[in-house]
Design an enzyme around this catalytic site. Structure first.
Site, mmCIF file in Angstrom:
data_model
loop_
_atom_site.group_PDB
_atom_site.id
_atom_site.type_symbol
_atom_site.label_atom_id
_atom_site.label_comp_id
_atom_site.label_asym_id
_atom_site.label_seq_id
_atom_site.Cartn_x
_atom_site.Cartn_y
_atom_site.Cartn_z
ATOM 1 N N SER A 71 4.943 -14.487 -15.721
ATOM 2 C CA SER A 71 5.073 -13.407 -14.576
ATOM 3 C C SER A 71 3.446 -13.318 -14.180
ATOM 4 C CB SER A 71 5.188 -11.981 -15.475
ATOM 5 O OG SER A 71 3.798 -11.317 -16.289
ATOM 6 N N ARG A 119 4.353 -13.706 -10.205
ATOM 7 C CA ARG A 119 3.938 -13.036 -9.456
ATOM 8 C C ARG A 119 2.804 -13.778 -8.127
ATOM 9 N NH1 ARG A 119 1.194 -9.871 -12.537
ATOM 10 N NH2 ARG A 119 3.240 -9.453 -13.398
ATOM 11 N N ASN A 166 3.955 -13.767 -3.765
ATOM 12 C CA ASN A 166 3.864 -12.575 -2.831
ATOM 13 C C ASN A 166 2.736 -13.678 -2.355
ATOM 14 O OD1 ASN A 166 3.014 -9.706 -3.088
ATOM 15 N ND2 ASN A 166 3.086 -10.754 -5.307
#
Lengths: 273, 159
Positions: free
Chosen positions: A197, A201, A205
């Site tokens: 994660s 992440r 992004n």
């Protein structure tokens, strides 16, 4: 953009070109030169910035200039870490400071004009150059793997090897031979979810931000010869500015998230179940 | 988007950065900020102590001023009492002296009066004798009555 490979470049080629790494090697042993070059240069820059910062204006009185700026960052991180982790936090503060400053610096490269790094690299004869190390999954997963190792090390340090292995089979469902397999499976997923994660992440992004900058750049390029091109060019400037300003938030927010979650994970790792 | 050997290099870069910051940046900052915090705390404590000392010194100074004022008043009282006493004593002395001088003057005056009275008596006696002899020219024989006349003159003189 067009200046690199001539006006014949289609939008698909343009995007593809911008998403290709400068690399050497084959298969697994491929190395992304651009990612490693930019991340190590920024690591050196961040280290130099902090090193100079703590040694300038460091008189016993009020801090000034660069030193003051470094102290603001340090005290912010120190207070964040001390809120989460209760114990000797010297290492975690160093870890958080490294993560925050380095990742913020790397993310900031997304704010460079999308065609500038490639153009500069082309002057040195490199056909491809992706400037953003955090939009490369290798770049983010490397940091996440270090965090994973630290989680395991801190767990073992707090509970001992026996205690840690016992938790693998006995938590969270209970110490029953029938439950060992589910326990191990759940612990495995829980442990793996953290680095995945974390890295996904940040990568997601930054990759999305980079891609959006490229699409905005295409606005002005695709219609450059039509009458409407002028209005689209103005639109590119407006949308690009808005996205760049919003991206400043994302740059710092993602750096902050990547800084604070490892502290949370490590303080959780030291808890006994 | 493929995982390859790049991440190994990235791990090394990260570990070097982590080592550098943990060795050369955060310990310096932590130590200096702690030192500054201690210094600020010490400074505040010193300021508080200074204020307390000042209040104490003011109190002491007030006490000293009060005490010296009282002493000055005492001394003033004592001085005025002493000067009053001296004035009283001088008055008594002067009165005594005055009385003595007056008494002496009175004595002298009395002596003088007596002496004048004696002389007056003597002169009066001789005048009486002279007058009587003039009146009695013939009858009075100076030789025979001399004894009587002297006796008379003495009586007058004695008064």
């Amino acid at each position: 953009m067009a200046s690199q490979n001539g006006a014949s470049e289609t939008p698909t080629e343009y995007i593809f070109h911008h998403l290709t790494h400068l690399k050497v090697g084959e298969g697994f042993w491929t190395v992304h030169i651009d990612t490693l070059l930019m991340s190590s240069m920024l690591a050196a820059a961040v280290a130099a910035f902090l090193y100079v910062g703590v040694r300038r204006g460091s008189a016993a009185g009020a801090p000034v200039g660069l030193r003051n700026f470094v102290e603001i960052i340090y005290e912010f991180i120190d207070s964040q870490v001390s809120d989460i982790y209760h114990g000797n936090r010297a290492f975690l503060v160093a870890l958080s400071l490294s993560l925050f400053t380095w990742i913020a610096a790397m993310n900031s490269l997304d704010l460079l004009p999308v065609d500038l790094p490639g153009s500069i690299a082309a002057m040195f004869g490199a056909g491809y150059f992706r400037v953003l190390p955090t939009a490369d999954l290798n770049g983010t997963i490397a940091i996440a793997l270090v965090i994973l190792a630290l989680i395991i090390v801190f767990s073992i340090r707090a509970k001992g090897v026996g205690g840690y292995l016992h938790e693998w089979i006995a938590a969270p469902f209970g110490n029953n031979p029938l439950l060992w397999i589910p326990n191990i499976a759940l612990n495995f997923i829980e442990l793996l979810a953290k680095p995945v994660s974390l890295s996904m992440r940040l990568f997601g992004n930054m990759y999305a931000g980079e891609l959006l900058f490229m699409l905005i750049a295409l606005l002005g390029m695709v219609f450059a010869f039509s009458i409407a091109g002028i209005s689209l060019f103005i639109g590119q400037i407006i949308v690009g500015s808005v996205w760049a300003i919003f991206h400043i938030l994302i740059v710092l927010l993602q750096a902050y998230i990547f800084m604070i979650l490892p502290v949370v994970y490590i303080s959780m790792a030291e808890e006994h179940h | 988007m493929t995982i390859n050997a790049t991440f190994i290099g990235q791990i090394i870069v990260f570990l070097i950065l982590l080592w550098f910051i943990g060795k050369f940046v955060t310990p310096v900052l932590a130590e200096e900020l702690n030192a500054r915090n201690r210094k600020i705390a010490d400074g505040l404590a010193a300021a508080e102590k200074g204020q307390k000392d000042l209040a104490e010194a003011t109190n002491r100074a007030d006490a000293i001023i009060r005490e010296s004022r009282e002493r000055a008043k005492q001394i003033e009282d004592q001085a005025s009492r002493r000067s009053n006493e001296a004035i009283e004593a001088a008055k008594v002395l002067a009165q005594g002296e005055g009385a003595r001088i007056v008494a002496a003057a009175r004595d002298e005056a009395a002596t003088e009066t007596n002496r004048a009275r004696d002389q007056l008596r003597k002169e009066f006696g001789s005048m009486v004798v002279v007058g009587a002899s003039r009146l009695l020219e013939r009858e009075v024989d100076a030789k025979t009555h001399a004894q009587l006349l002297d006796k008379l003159a003495d009586e007058i003189a004695r008064g």
